[in-house]
Structure formats: C-alpha cells, structure tokens
Scaffold this motif. Structure first.
Motif, PDB file in Angstrom:
ATOM      1  N   TYR A 168      34.913   8.733  51.151  1.00 34.99           N
ATOM      2  CA  TYR A 168      35.643   9.002  50.203  1.00 34.99           C
ATOM      3  C   TYR A 168      36.314   8.996  49.309  1.00 34.99           C
ATOM      4  O   TYR A 168      37.191   8.295  50.525  1.00 34.99           O
ATOM      5  CB  TYR A 168      35.806  11.020  49.728  1.00 34.99           C
ATOM      6  N   ASP A 169      36.991   8.327  47.868  1.00 37.14           N
ATOM      7  CA  ASP A 169      38.249   7.371  48.130  1.00 37.14           C
ATOM      8  C   ASP A 169      39.280   8.592  48.319  1.00 37.14           C
ATOM      9  O   ASP A 169      39.586   9.640  46.918  1.00 37.14           O
ATOM     10  CB  ASP A 169      38.262   7.605  46.648  1.00 37.14           C
ATOM     11  N   THR A 170      40.115   8.491  48.829  1.00 39.60           N
ATOM     12  CA  THR A 170      40.856   9.899  49.494  1.00 39.60           C
ATOM     13  C   THR A 170      42.680   9.250  47.936  1.00 39.60           C
ATOM     14  O   THR A 170      42.687   8.430  48.082  1.00 39.60           O
ATOM     15  CB  THR A 170      41.349   9.162  51.303  1.00 39.60           C
ATOM     16  N   PRO A 171      42.988  10.272  48.137  1.00 38.23           N
ATOM     17  CA  PRO A 171      44.591  10.184  47.104  1.00 38.23           C
ATOM     18  C   PRO A 171      44.971   9.211  47.938  1.00 38.23           C
ATOM     19  O   PRO A 171      44.962   9.649  48.689  1.00 38.23           O
ATOM     20  CB  PRO A 171      43.553  11.592  46.583  1.00 38.23           C
ATOM     21  N   GLY A 172      46.458   8.943  46.962  1.00 33.06           N
ATOM     22  CA  GLY A 172      47.678   8.685  47.999  1.00 33.06           C
ATOM     23  C   GLY A 172      48.464  10.024  48.653  1.00 33.06           C
ATOM     24  O   GLY A 172      48.344  11.398  47.422  1.00 33.06           O
ATOM     25  N   THR A 173      49.309  10.303  49.539  1.00 31.93           N
ATOM     26  CA  THR A 173      49.886  10.540  49.515  1.00 31.93           C
ATOM     27  C   THR A 173      50.661  11.286  48.785  1.00 31.93           C
ATOM     28  O   THR A 173      51.271  12.630  48.083  1.00 31.93           O
ATOM     29  CB  THR A 173      50.726  11.166  51.600  1.00 31.93           C
ATOM     30  N   VAL A 174      51.212  10.179  47.799  1.00 30.49           N
ATOM     31  CA  VAL A 174      51.781  10.160  46.854  1.00 30.49           C
ATOM     32  C   VAL A 174      51.733   9.987  45.756  1.00 30.49           C
ATOM     33  O   VAL A 174      51.919   8.080  44.983  1.00 30.49           O
ATOM     34  CB  VAL A 174      53.635   9.072  46.684  1.00 30.49           C
ATOM     35  N   SER A 175      51.210  10.475  45.077  1.00 28.48           N
ATOM     36  CA  SER A 175      50.230  10.394  43.554  1.00 28.48           C
ATOM     37  C   SER A 175      50.018  11.374  43.017  1.00 28.48           C
ATOM     38  O   SER A 175      49.853  12.128  43.666  1.00 28.48           O
ATOM     39  CB  SER A 175      49.359   9.448  44.038  1.00 28.48           C
ATOM     40  N   PRO A 176      49.760  11.629  41.757  1.00 32.30           N
ATOM     41  CA  PRO A 176      49.111  12.709  40.947  1.00 32.30           C
ATOM     42  C   PRO A 176      47.874  13.427  41.474  1.00 32.30           C
ATOM     43  O   PRO A 176      47.939  14.691  41.860  1.00 32.30           O
ATOM     44  CB  PRO A 176      48.936  11.623  40.015  1.00 32.30           C
ATOM     45  N   SER A 177      47.422  12.561  42.083  1.00 32.66           N
ATOM     46  CA  SER A 177      45.425  12.811  42.219  1.00 32.66           C
ATOM     47  C   SER A 177      45.856  13.841  43.472  1.00 32.66           C
ATOM     48  O   SER A 177      45.000  14.336  43.765  1.00 32.66           O
ATOM     49  CB  SER A 177      44.645  11.512  42.562  1.00 32.66           C
ATOM     50  N   VAL A 178      47.172  13.276  44.566  1.00 30.60           N
ATOM     51  CA  VAL A 178      46.833  14.435  45.477  1.00 30.60           C
ATOM     52  C   VAL A 178      47.043  15.681  45.550  1.00 30.60           C
ATOM     53  O   VAL A 178      47.190  16.993  46.174  1.00 30.60           O
ATOM     54  CB  VAL A 178      47.779  13.999  46.722  1.00 30.60           C
ATOM     55  N   ASP A 185      36.498  17.246  44.204  1.00 32.04           N
ATOM     56  CA  ASP A 185      35.248  17.412  43.810  1.00 32.04           C
ATOM     57  C   ASP A 185      34.694  16.315  44.026  1.00 32.04           C
ATOM     58  O   ASP A 185      33.037  16.573  44.410  1.00 32.04           O
ATOM     59  CB  ASP A 185      35.154  17.958  41.948  1.00 32.04           C
ATOM     60  N   GLU A 186      34.682  15.155  43.271  1.00 29.87           N
ATOM     61  CA  GLU A 186      33.482  13.826  43.821  1.00 29.87           C
ATOM     62  C   GLU A 186      33.494  13.687  45.588  1.00 29.87           C
ATOM     63  O   GLU A 186      32.426  13.896  45.228  1.00 29.87           O
ATOM     64  CB  GLU A 186      34.837  12.413  43.519  1.00 29.87           C
ATOM     65  N   ALA A 187      34.617  14.366  46.401  1.00 31.23           N
ATOM     66  CA  ALA A 187      33.986  13.832  47.469  1.00 31.23           C
ATOM     67  C   ALA A 187      32.421  14.863  48.139  1.00 31.23           C
ATOM     68  O   ALA A 187      32.212  14.836  48.794  1.00 31.23           O
ATOM     69  CB  ALA A 187      35.523  13.481  48.522  1.00 31.23           C
ATOM     70  N   ALA A 188      33.768  15.976  47.405  1.00 36.36           N
ATOM     71  CA  ALA A 188      32.073  17.107  48.296  1.00 36.36           C
ATOM     72  C   ALA A 188      30.900  16.759  47.356  1.00 36.36           C
ATOM     73  O   ALA A 188      29.701  17.293  48.020  1.00 36.36           O
ATOM     74  CB  ALA A 188      32.504  17.993  47.592  1.00 36.36           C
ATOM     75  N   ARG A 189      30.841  15.912  46.297  1.00 35.42           N
ATOM     76  CA  ARG A 189      29.753  15.570  46.011  1.00 35.42           C
ATOM     77  C   ARG A 189      28.556  14.494  46.860  1.00 35.42           C
ATOM     78  O   ARG A 189      27.884  15.251  46.904  1.00 35.42           O
ATOM     79  CB  ARG A 189      29.634  15.233  44.451  1.00 35.42           C
ATOM     80  N   GLU A 190      29.613  14.245  47.906  1.00 33.34           N
ATOM     81  CA  GLU A 190      29.266  13.660  48.441  1.00 33.34           C
ATOM     82  C   GLU A 190      28.990  13.657  50.143  1.00 33.34           C
ATOM     83  O   GLU A 190      27.573  13.357  50.303  1.00 33.34           O
ATOM     84  CB  GLU A 190      30.208  12.120  48.971  1.00 33.34           C
ATOM     85  N   LEU A 191      29.719  14.912  50.175  1.00 29.58           N
ATOM     86  CA  LEU A 191      29.661  14.884  51.996  1.00 29.58           C
ATOM     87  C   LEU A 191      28.163  16.486  51.511  1.00 29.58           C
ATOM     88  O   LEU A 191      28.068  16.663  52.676  1.00 29.58           O
ATOM     89  CB  LEU A 191      31.316  15.646  52.011  1.00 29.58           C
ATOM     90  N   GLY A 192      28.167  17.122  50.599  1.00 28.76           N
ATOM     91  CA  GLY A 192      27.061  18.036  50.687  1.00 28.76           C
ATOM     92  C   GLY A 192      26.037  17.368  51.187  1.00 28.76           C
ATOM     93  O   GLY A 192      25.163  17.869  51.477  1.00 28.76           O
ATOM     94  N   PRO A 193      25.535  16.592  50.326  1.00 29.31           N
ATOM     95  CA  PRO A 193      24.222  15.873  50.642  1.00 29.31           C
ATOM     96  C   PRO A 193      24.355  15.297  52.151  1.00 29.31           C
ATOM     97  O   PRO A 193      23.023  14.845  52.698  1.00 29.31           O
ATOM     98  CB  PRO A 193      23.691  14.464  49.427  1.00 29.31           C
ATOM     99  N   PHE A 194      25.639  14.947  52.314  1.00 34.75           N
ATOM    100  CA  PHE A 194      25.496  14.080  53.763  1.00 34.75           C
ATOM    101  C   PHE A 194      24.674  15.038  55.117  1.00 34.75           C
ATOM    102  O   PHE A 194      24.101  14.690  56.118  1.00 34.75           O
ATOM    103  CB  PHE A 194      26.590  13.278  53.454  1.00 34.75           C
ATOM    104  N   ILE A 195      25.168  16.385  54.665  1.00 34.10           N
ATOM    105  CA  ILE A 195      24.999  17.298  55.733  1.00 34.10           C
ATOM    106  C   ILE A 195      23.718  17.128  56.002  1.00 34.10           C
ATOM    107  O   ILE A 195      23.463  17.602  57.892  1.00 34.10           O
ATOM    108  CB  ILE A 195      26.233  18.918  55.625  1.00 34.10           C
ATOM    109  N   PRO A 196      22.661  17.720  55.345  1.00 38.82           N
ATOM    110  CA  PRO A 196      21.240  18.125  55.411  1.00 38.82           C
ATOM    111  C   PRO A 196      20.455  16.251  55.870  1.00 38.82           C
ATOM    112  O   PRO A 196      19.934  16.418  57.128  1.00 38.82           O
ATOM    113  CB  PRO A 196      20.319  18.411  54.640  1.00 38.82           C
TER     114      PRO A 196
END
Length: 326
Positions: A168-178, A185-196
């Motif tokens: 996933y596209d990680t946020p910057g440590t010093v950024s509003p997105s962190v 939420d975006e990452a979870a939509r990638e990680l969830g299907p990856f598990i099976p």
C-alpha cells in the motif's frame, strides 16, 4: 510496555481538566503535519513499467520471474531518467537475481511483496505490515527487519517463511494522512484479498500471522482476516480506531506490545472528528494479549537479539505463552 505505565487509561483526562486539551493536542499534531512537507510527497514521480497482472492460477515461480524482470526494467528506466538514487536502491532489491517478489510496482513510492523462505514447505508464515514512510527508497530498512525475523524463526523452526508486505501507499510520518484512517482503509482492501491468495500458495494448513508495526497496525485493524490468520500482533501502535480488540474484524488472537523507549507512547490516544486512533492497544482496557517488547525504541522491534523480536517469533510459532511474560 513500560512497567511504570499509569493505571489510568492513556488519553483520558484527569477530573476537572478542560476537555479542550484533547483538541489542542490534536490541533498541534495536525499543524505540524501540514507545516512540514514530506519529501516523498514533494518528489517527482519515478518512471517505471506497469505492474504485472497475473492469472489466478499463476504459480509463485512464475510470479517471481516476471516481477524480477519488472524490477530490472524499473531500475533501467530510473537510471535513464536521471533518478540514480532510486535506480541503485532497486538494484539492491534484486539481491543478485535471487529475490522473490509476489508483487512489484516501481511507480511512484512503489509497492513490493517479497517472500523470505519457501512458501511451499512453510507451515508458519508471518506477514509483516509496515508503517509510515516505507517506500522503495526505504525498502532495505524494512527488509532488514523481515530478514531478522526470518532468521530468528528459522533457528527454531526451519519450515517458516516471512512475507514483507509493502502492498500500500504508506503515509508520511509527518503528514495529515498519518493522523487518519484513509490510507489504512485503502490498504485493508488490498491486504484482505491477499491473505487467501497467500494461503493457497503456502503449505496446506499453514499457520498465518499478521505482524503490524506503527501505522501498519491501523491497516491490520481494518483488515478482515478470515480463518487462515491465527494471530495479529500490533506493535509501536498509535491506536487502531477501535475501543477494544474484540471489535476488530478478525477471529484471530490479538496481541499488543510497546518498547519502553518508543516515542509513540507520547502520542495522545484520542479520536476526534476522524483524527487520531483512540484507545491505546497496550491499555488492558483494549483487551489485547500483552507481549514483552523490551526497552527498544520505535524502530527496534525487529532488531536482532531484541526481546521484542523473540516475542514476535514466538507468536508466529505458536509458543507465545512465554512471550506474555513481562
């Protein structure tokens, strides 16, 4: 987790203290995040070929070969564009042609999913989910932790593997997105299907664990794991957005630990208007199983020889009763 931790719930105000203190703390964090730009966000996009799209029945060997070729081409394109620093880091990722990537995308900050060990024979598989500021430019730092974990697992249980999941596209440590859950939420939509998918490629009946560092713990807290995952370990966590472990979308055991020297302990564990992540996972009120994390700092959890690395390995191997001892 420090033995001197106060009994009161972290992030809770003492009686009589104005409630606006929470707003002040969060406002300070947001102001700092906005005022100091993240270098990755300000840097130009790096040219690279598109990620390879695989058929569902593609074997790990086919994926490794295609992604290795993609990685080589990405390094060539970065060099041709004058991005010599990125080109050098990509060549380091090739590791003499032996690196095994289930996924790779060299565009922008980049994504990579690398396998350390042999999935076909592994009955213990750890998926390592990184936190903020993890990109292809900082990948070797992330990979070093994965290698240390794999070596620790192999010393006790040779049939083990580690998957370094920069998916996933990680946020910057010093950024509003962190400070918000958008990237998670975006990452979870990638990680969830990856598990099976990973379960299909690993040895039948393999035990899967998610090891989630820092902002990666926010990702894991939003990922529906399914029955394949037996354990989820949160470490260096700013919170998850949930009030209790039982509210996470998993039936796995949930563990939490924090090194005594980790600065994340000073982050306010509050949530206001979608900013912040609420209850501290190491707070007993959260309900996670505690594990010993030693005296290390925020970047030391997978340091060779550390108590935290030993605890995380035991969680993966299923011998984690010992890891619960403080």
């Amino acid at each position: 987790m420090s033995s001197s931790r106060e009994r009161r719930r972290p992030g809770r105000l003492r009686p009589g203290r104005p409630g606006r203190l929470r707003r002040t703390l969060l406002a300070g964090l947001v102001t700092a995040a906005v005022a100091v730009p993240v270098s990755a966000a300000a840097s130009p996009q790096v040219p690279a070929p598109a990620a390879v799209v695989f058929a569902e029945d593609a074997t790990p060997a086919e994926r490794y070969a295609a992604n290795r070729a993609n990685l080589t081409e990405a390094a060539r394109m970065a060099e041709a564009a004058g991005r010599t620093g990125r080109a050098g880091r990509l060549r380091a990722m090739e590791a003499g042609g032996a690196a095994r990537f289930l996924a790779f995308d060299g565009r922008g900050g980049g994504r990579a999913v690398e396998v350390l060990g042999d999935l076909a024979t592994a009955d213990r598989v750890a998926v390592l989910v990184p936190g903020s500021d993890t990109t292809l430019d900082t990948y070797q730092r992330f990979r070093a932790g994965a290698v240390a974990l794999q070596q620790r697992l192999q010393a006790e249980h040779p049939q083990s593997a580690v998957v370094a999941w920069l998916g996933y596209d990680t946020p910057g440590t010093v950024s509003p997105s962190v400070l918000t859950a958008g990237r998670a939420d975006e990452a979870a939509r990638e990680l969830g299907p990856f598990i099976p998918e990973l379960q299909q490629q690993a040895r039948p009946g393999a035990r899967l664990s998610l090891l989630c560092h820092s902002y990666g713990s926010v990702v894991c807290a939003r990922t529906e794991t399914g029955p394949a995952v037996t354990d989820v370990a949160l470490f260096g966590s700013p919170g998850t957005g949930a009030d209790r472990a039982g509210a996470l979308p998993t039936g796995a055991r949930v563990w939490a630990g924090r090194g005594a020297g980790d600065w994340i302990a000073r982050v306010p564990h509050v949530r206001l208007a979608g900013v912040g992540f609420g209850t501290d996972p190491v707070d007993p009120a959260f309900g996670a199983l505690p594990f010993a994390a030693g005296s290390g700092g925020h970047s030391d959890y997978l340091k060779p020889g550390s108590r935290s690395l030993d605890s995380l390995a035991r969680i993966v191997l299923g011998t984690a009763r010992e890891a619960r001892r403080a």
